[in-house]
Design an enzyme around this catalytic site. Structure first.
Site, PDB file in Angstrom:
ATOM      1  CE1 TYR A 156      -3.679   2.540   0.773  1.00 36.56           C
ATOM      2  CE2 TYR A 156      -2.289   3.237   2.602  1.00 36.56           C
ATOM      3  CZ  TYR A 156      -3.379   3.443   1.784  1.00 36.56           C
ATOM      4  OH  TYR A 156      -4.168   4.550   1.967  1.00 36.56           O
ATOM      5  CE  LYS A 213      -3.672   5.339  -1.381  1.00 31.61           C
ATOM      6  NZ  LYS A 213      -4.704   5.948  -2.260  1.00 31.61           N
TER       7      LYS A 213
END
Length: 265
Positions: free
Chosen positions: A156, A160
């Protein structure tokens, strides 16, 4: 100098991916309340759609990880509204996972949702926006994890961080007709706050934030209105931090914890 109304989006059209719940639904509600026509998407239709003041968002079933589906979402909005002024790439997220044991399939899904999907949607939106005299704006909803990863968020955080890089790259390529900006969202109190931040709904975690509270979805929504509006007309490639000042350093928290109580002696 005459200032335009920063929250008047009458006659404008907006897409909010993942706009059927949580932060995305509040972003959609904010644009609807400001007069915009809004389309939200998700893989399945929700029981209710964002509908502030009797104005309701349109829904288009979309898996934004599929480039063809993402392009179809943009085409549907442009056909329905006759234009597209704002794309908010809000869909994203990931459960925590141990990087040592996580499966390749899991990593692929996380990267697809948090990095590739915004690219696909933005690419399709740009084709519409660049042909409009007023151009358009793309807003990518990022995370503090891009700057300060936490355990369990390897895929993640990497995705991002890539989204932030993508924002800056697209801002360079698509200006001046299409502006592309990024919001670094911090800890946000949503309906899932208990599962994310503990049984106290995040009260203890809020003590690590300089502002003394978690964000609420409206904090992110208001930032979107500003970035999409006329007062941000020269803002491009920016990373707007909506995180309450970040996180108080551990050494300062420790100092506060051991500081002796006040004594008159």
């Amino acid at each position: 100098m005459e200032l335009a109304d920063p929250i008047d989006f009458a006659g404008r059209a907006v897409i909010v991916t993942g706009g059927t719940k949580g932060i995305g639904a509040v972003i959609a509600e904010a644009f609807l309340a400001a007069g915009a026509e809004v389309m939200v998407c998700g893989r399945t239709a929700p029981a209710t759609l964002p509908s502030p003041g009797g104005r309701s968002a349109a829904f288009h079933a979309t898996d934004v990880r599929d480039p063809t589906a993402a392009a179809g979402l943009v085409a549907a909005a442009a056909e329905r509204f006759g234009r597209l002024d704002v794309l908010v790439n809000n869909a994203g997220g990931s459960p925590d996972a141990d990087a040592a044991t996580v499966s390749p399939r899991f990593v692929e899904k996380v990267v697809a949702l948090n990095l590739l999907a915004p690219f696909y949607a933005a690419q399709a939106a740009n084709l519409v926006m660049r042909e409009q005299p007023e151009g358009g704006a793309v807003i990518n909803i990022g995370s503090v994890s891009a700057h300060d990863p936490q355990p369990g968020t390897a895929a993640y955080s990497a995705a991002k961080a890539g989204l932030l890089g993508l924002t800056r790259a697209l801002a360079l390529e698509w200006a001046p007709r299409v502006r592309v900006n990024h919001i670094t969202a911090g800890l946000v109190r949503t309906a899932d706050a208990t599962a994310l931040y503990g049984d106290d709904g995040g009260a203890a975690v809020a003590g690590t934030v300089p502002m003394g509270r978690l964000a609420v979805p409206a904090d992110v929504a208001h930032a979107c209105l500003w970035l999409a509006g006329p007062h941000a007309a020269y803002v491009n490639g920016a990373d707007l931090a909506v995180h309450g000042g970040g996180e108080i350093p551990a050494r300062d928290l420790a100092h506060r914890a051991i500081r002796p109580p006040f004594s008159s002696s």
